[in-house]
Design a protein around this motif. Sequence first.
Motif, PDB file in Angstrom:
ATOM      1  N   THR A  15       6.965   2.349  -0.200  1.00  0.00           N
ATOM      2  CA  THR A  15       6.431   1.905  -1.478  1.00  0.00           C
ATOM      3  C   THR A  15       5.187   1.045  -1.277  1.00  0.00           C
ATOM      4  OG1 THR A  15       8.663   1.951  -2.407  1.00  0.00           O
ATOM      5  CG2 THR A  15       7.000   0.725  -3.650  1.00  0.00           C
ATOM      6  N   ILE A  49      14.539  -2.591  -7.797  1.00  0.00           N
ATOM      7  CA  ILE A  49      13.341  -1.748  -7.860  1.00  0.00           C
ATOM      8  C   ILE A  49      12.134  -2.526  -8.367  1.00  0.00           C
ATOM      9  CG2 ILE A  49      12.330   0.266  -9.013  1.00  0.00           C
ATOM     10  CD1 ILE A  49      15.116   1.562  -8.895  1.00  0.00           C
ATOM     11  N   SER A  53      12.317   2.521   2.458  1.00  0.00           N
ATOM     12  CA  SER A  53      11.791   2.793   1.119  1.00  0.00           C
ATOM     13  C   SER A  53      10.828   1.693   0.690  1.00  0.00           C
ATOM     14  CB  SER A  53      12.921   2.955   0.100  1.00  0.00           C
ATOM     15  OG  SER A  53      13.630   1.755  -0.053  1.00  0.00           O
ATOM     16  N   THR A  54      11.089   0.457   1.091  1.00  0.00           N
ATOM     17  CA  THR A  54      10.179  -0.638   0.763  1.00  0.00           C
ATOM     18  C   THR A  54       8.837  -0.446   1.455  1.00  0.00           C
ATOM     19  OG1 THR A  54      12.053  -2.141   0.474  1.00  0.00           O
ATOM     20  CG2 THR A  54       9.889  -3.149   0.807  1.00  0.00           C
ATOM     21  N   ALA A  80       1.537   2.158  -2.646  1.00  0.00           N
ATOM     22  CA  ALA A  80       0.820   1.239  -3.539  1.00  0.00           C
ATOM     23  C   ALA A  80      -0.533   0.873  -2.942  1.00  0.00           C
ATOM     24  CB  ALA A  80       1.655  -0.014  -3.798  1.00  0.00           C
ATOM     25  N   ALA A 112       5.274  -4.532  -3.455  1.00  0.00           N
ATOM     26  CA  ALA A 112       4.347  -3.509  -2.968  1.00  0.00           C
ATOM     27  C   ALA A 112       2.943  -3.735  -3.525  1.00  0.00           C
ATOM     28  CB  ALA A 112       4.851  -2.120  -3.350  1.00  0.00           C
ATOM     29  N   THR A 120      10.793  -4.684  -5.643  1.00  0.00           N
ATOM     30  CA  THR A 120      10.136  -3.861  -4.622  1.00  0.00           C
ATOM     31  C   THR A 120       8.748  -3.438  -5.094  1.00  0.00           C
ATOM     32  OG1 THR A 120      12.264  -3.055  -3.815  1.00  0.00           O
ATOM     33  CG2 THR A 120      10.328  -1.749  -3.246  1.00  0.00           C
ATOM     34  N   LEU A 121       8.643  -3.025  -6.353  1.00  0.00           N
ATOM     35  CA  LEU A 121       7.332  -2.624  -6.881  1.00  0.00           C
ATOM     36  C   LEU A 121       6.372  -3.804  -6.955  1.00  0.00           C
ATOM     37  CD1 LEU A 121       8.366  -0.116  -9.700  1.00  0.00           C
ATOM     38  CD2 LEU A 121       7.222   0.409  -7.528  1.00  0.00           C
TER      39      LEU A 121
END
Length: 190
Positions: free
Chosen positions: A139, A3, A135-136, A143, A10, A6-7
């Motif tokens: 995100t 996670i 989901s990526t 963002a 993003a 990924t954040l």
Amino acid sequence: MNIASTLLLAFAMSTDAFAAAVGKGATLHRPHLREALKTGLIFGVIEALTPLIGWALGKAATQYVASWDHWIAFGLLFILGARMIKAGFSKPQQQEVEKPNSHSFWVLAVTGFATSMDAMAVGAGLAFIDVNIFSTAATIGLATMLMVTIGVMLGRVLGATIGKRAEIAGGVILIGVGTAILAEHLGYLS
């Protein structure tokens, strides 16, 4: 990818859109929140779609490059990060013209597409590692929407200088994520 990665990815992907949004905000005559949200939505949707396209193209090539896929992901992220750092250090273009109240949909869509080319390349690189692309991509889109909305409003006050610094930070983050992918596949990170 976890996670946190990924954040980071993003927000790194959204920094060039943020820089463009700061510039867009600086060129408008006192942009309102509605204009900033419209710009954020257009950029966010485009930025969420382009990694999906890149991922699909990368998946088509996966069987041919499976033994060195982590090097491809690292190389793409490193090149894109270096490009963003270089752009962040370039001199901003000076324009003194009458400021419009808003930008047209097509101007925003073309700008959003131009700033999302790196997201397409990242999507291609992500095809070679174990990642939930939907989901990526979502995100990345969220963002970008957030960063662009903030960027337009900041551009109203601060001008384009802060956008350049964000682009440099985004480039550094992309290189870091690429290095982490490579280190994980080479067994340095577990």
